[in-house]
Every structure is written in structure tokens, then in C-alpha cells.
Design a protein around this motif. Structure first.
Motif, PDB file in Angstrom:
ATOM      1  N   GLU A  79       0.817  -1.216   0.000  1.00  6.94           N
ATOM      2  CA  GLU A  79       0.000   0.000   0.000  1.00  6.94           C
ATOM      3  C   GLU A  79       0.853   1.269   0.000  1.00  6.94           C
ATOM      4  O   GLU A  79       0.365   2.349  -0.294  1.00  6.94           O
ATOM      5  CB  GLU A  79      -0.910   0.014   1.235  1.00  6.94           C
ATOM      6  N   ASP A  80       2.128   1.181   0.365  1.00  8.31           N
ATOM      7  CA  ASP A  80       2.954   2.377   0.566  1.00  8.31           C
ATOM      8  C   ASP A  80       4.426   2.024   0.386  1.00  8.31           C
ATOM      9  O   ASP A  80       5.197   2.070   1.336  1.00  8.31           O
ATOM     10  CB  ASP A  80       2.758   2.851   2.021  1.00  8.31           C
TER      11      ASP A  80
ATOM     12  N   LYS B   6      -3.003   0.854   7.237  1.00  4.10           N
ATOM     13  CA  LYS B   6      -3.276   0.717   5.791  1.00  4.10           C
ATOM     14  C   LYS B   6      -3.224  -0.736   5.357  1.00  4.10           C
ATOM     15  O   LYS B   6      -3.993  -1.164   4.491  1.00  4.10           O
ATOM     16  CB  LYS B   6      -2.237   1.501   4.977  1.00  4.10           C
ATOM     17  N   GLU B   7      -2.306  -1.482   5.942  1.00  2.00           N
ATOM     18  CA  GLU B   7      -2.195  -2.900   5.591  1.00  2.00           C
ATOM     19  C   GLU B   7      -3.395  -3.679   6.089  1.00  2.00           C
ATOM     20  O   GLU B   7      -3.869  -4.602   5.423  1.00  2.00           O
ATOM     21  CB  GLU B   7      -0.916  -3.509   6.177  1.00  2.00           C
ATOM     22  N   GLN B   9      -6.377  -2.386   6.462  1.00  9.28           N
ATOM     23  CA  GLN B   9      -7.444  -1.983   5.535  1.00  9.28           C
ATOM     24  C   GLN B   9      -7.342  -2.796   4.243  1.00  9.28           C
ATOM     25  O   GLN B   9      -8.333  -3.286   3.703  1.00  9.28           O
ATOM     26  CB  GLN B   9      -7.314  -0.494   5.177  1.00  9.28           C
ATOM     27  N   GLU B  54     -15.283   0.522   3.640  1.00 13.81           N
ATOM     28  CA  GLU B  54     -14.257   0.426   4.680  1.00 13.81           C
ATOM     29  C   GLU B  54     -14.837  -0.250   5.915  1.00 13.81           C
ATOM     30  O   GLU B  54     -15.945   0.087   6.349  1.00 13.81           O
ATOM     31  CB  GLU B  54     -13.769   1.830   5.082  1.00 13.81           C
TER      32      GLU B  54
END
Lengths: 148, 115
Positions: A79-80, B6-7, B9, B54
Motif C-alpha cells: 500500500e505504501d 493501511k495494511e 485496511q 471500509e
């Protein structure tokens, strides 16, 4: 996202696949290297201040582990990819051990390994090694579940 | 504890072992049943409002206890807090049994020993 923090804390206290004191640098610009106790438990990498409880946890599904200069590696995420967590080991050997362990920590890796070995054992012995656990029919352990 | 949100998600968007709309009641006293999209991915149970992309939340399933509750329902509680139960209502006893079996086997700590 809410999550059950107490369980993550409890997981951080489980026996680890690997644990060591490493130099760790966070992904923000200007981060400095700090000594951390780093602990791999199933698909999480926990990092602690040497004398206190866990500071954080990195979920290791879809992580990318890269060798950085001698004795160091970095972890980044799909993701990043530009945000890297940087780890300094005390030797190249320790560095290689950690990289190998982290690359194998994800559920996806475990699942593929299990399917591979199940298939190999079945070819060699004619028996399904998963039968004794009653999980032979589960979709996630089928050969067709492997995506290229 | 910090974690790479984020991971988590991203994980919630992965193909699920099991996904269904269930009635869900949280652990707090006086909680009411709400329809939620519930999704099992690896060793996490994600729950979403039915029209949102989400997740509202995630339950790490490593040390969970899954109990059959009256017909068609089950609850999940955790080693660290056995009195706090997340309650799920299924549309049939069969669906209930499928979820209970899947959740009990979701723990990676257990799977690692098997492998």
C-alpha cells in the motif's frame, strides 16, 4: 479502524519464531536509528523499547523485504512502497535469517507451503496428510487454490 | 499499540475465506443487533456496515473462544476478556455451524503447529 487491542497485546507476549535486539529506523524522513527488541509472532512483527511493553506491530501480509547495505534490511508494504521500516543487524548472517523468516511469515506463504507439501506427500505415500486433522475438504487448502 | 493501519485496511479487501451478512451485537451492555457484512480473512474477522467499503472494525482471532448460543447464533470472546462477547445471528443452524468451524480454525498459531 477499531480492533481488539488487548488480543494484539496478548499475541505480542506469545513465544516468538524469532526475537532479537536490532537497530530500527522508522519510515518518516529524519528518523534516527533506535535499539528495539523485535519479535516475529505468526504474521506480525512487534517492536518494543528494550525495557518496556510493545510500541507497535507490523502486520506482515503483502510486505516486501529488501536487503539494504551490509547487515541491514527494510520492510515496506504494498500500500505504501516508499515508506520503509529499516532494521540493522549485528551480522550479515543474522540479517539473512531475519529476511528469510519475514518473507515466510505471511498467511499466504504458509498456505502455499502447506498445499505444496500436502501434494508432495500425497504423491510419495498415496495418503493425504491433512485427513487426520479433518481439514482436507477446506477450500483454502485445495491445489486449485494456488494462484500463479 | 501502533500498527500499520493501511495494511489492515488492504487485508480487509482481500478474498475472504467466508463472508456473509449477519446480525451482530457488540459486547457492551444494551447493544442492539445490527446487520453487518462480516468477512473472515486470514486470522482477522472484519465487519462492515452493509453499504460501506471500509470496515468499521477488525477482530484478531488468535485466542478467541467461539460458543454456540441458542439456535442459529454464536458468540466470540477473547482470552484477555472472556466476559465481553461479540454476538452473531445467522440465518440457519447450518450457516451457524459453518462459521463456528471456520472461526475456530482461523488462528495462525494453531495452523503453524499443524504445518
Amino acid at each position: 479502524m477499531r480492533y481488539n487491542d488487548k488480543e494484539l497485546q496478548a499475541l505480542s507476549r506469545q513465544p516468538a519464531e524469532m526475537a532479537a535486539e536490532l537497530g530500527m529506523r522508522g519510515p518518516k524522513k529524519g528518523s534516527v536509528v533506535k535499539r528495539r527488541l523485535v519479535k516475529l509472532v505468526v504474521n506480525f512483527l512487534f517492536y518494543f523499547r528494550i525495557r518496556f511493553g510493545p510500541i507497535g506491530a507490523l502486520l506482515l501480509e503483502h510486505c516486501r523485504v529488501i536487503h539494504e547495505e551490509p547487515n541491514s534490511f527494510s520492510i515496506s508494504f504494498l500500500e505504501d512502497p516508499e515508506r520503509k521500516y529499516h532494521f540493522e543487524c549485528c551480522s550479515e548472517e543474522q540479517c539473512q535469517q531475519w529476511m528469510a523468516a519475514l518473507r515466510q511469515a505471511s498467511y499466504e506463504f504458509m498456505r502455499r507451503s502447506l498445499i505444496f507439501y500436502r501434494n508432495e506427500i500425497q504423491k510419495m505415500t498415496g495418503k493425504d496428510p491433512l485427513e487426520q486433522y479433518g481439514i482436507s475438504e477446506e477450500a483454502r487448502f485445495q491445489l486449485s487454490g494456488l494462484k500463479a | 499499540m501502533r500498527y500499520n493501519d493501511k495494511e489492515l485496511q488492504a487485508l480487509s479487501r482481500q478474498p475472504a475465506e467466508m463472508a456473509a451478512e449477519l446480525g451482530m451485537r457488540g459486547p457492551k451492555k444494551g447493544s442492539v443487533v445490527k446487520r453487518r457484512l462480516v468477512k473472515l480473512v486470514v486470522n482477522f474477522l472484519f465487519y462492515f456496515r452493509t453499504d460501506e467499503a471500509e470496515p468499521i472494525g477488525a477482530l484478531l482471532l488468535e485466542h478467541c473462544r467461539v460458543i454456540h448460543e441458542e439456535p442459529n447464533s454464536f458468540s466470540i470472546s477473547f482470552l484477555e476478556d472472556p466476559e465481553r462477547k461479540y454476538h452473531f445471528e445467522c440465518c440457519s443452524e447450518e450457516q451457524c455451524q459453518q462459521w463456528m468451524a471456520a472461526l475456530r480454525q482461523a488462528s495462525l498459531l494453531c495452523i503453524h503447529h499443524t504445518v
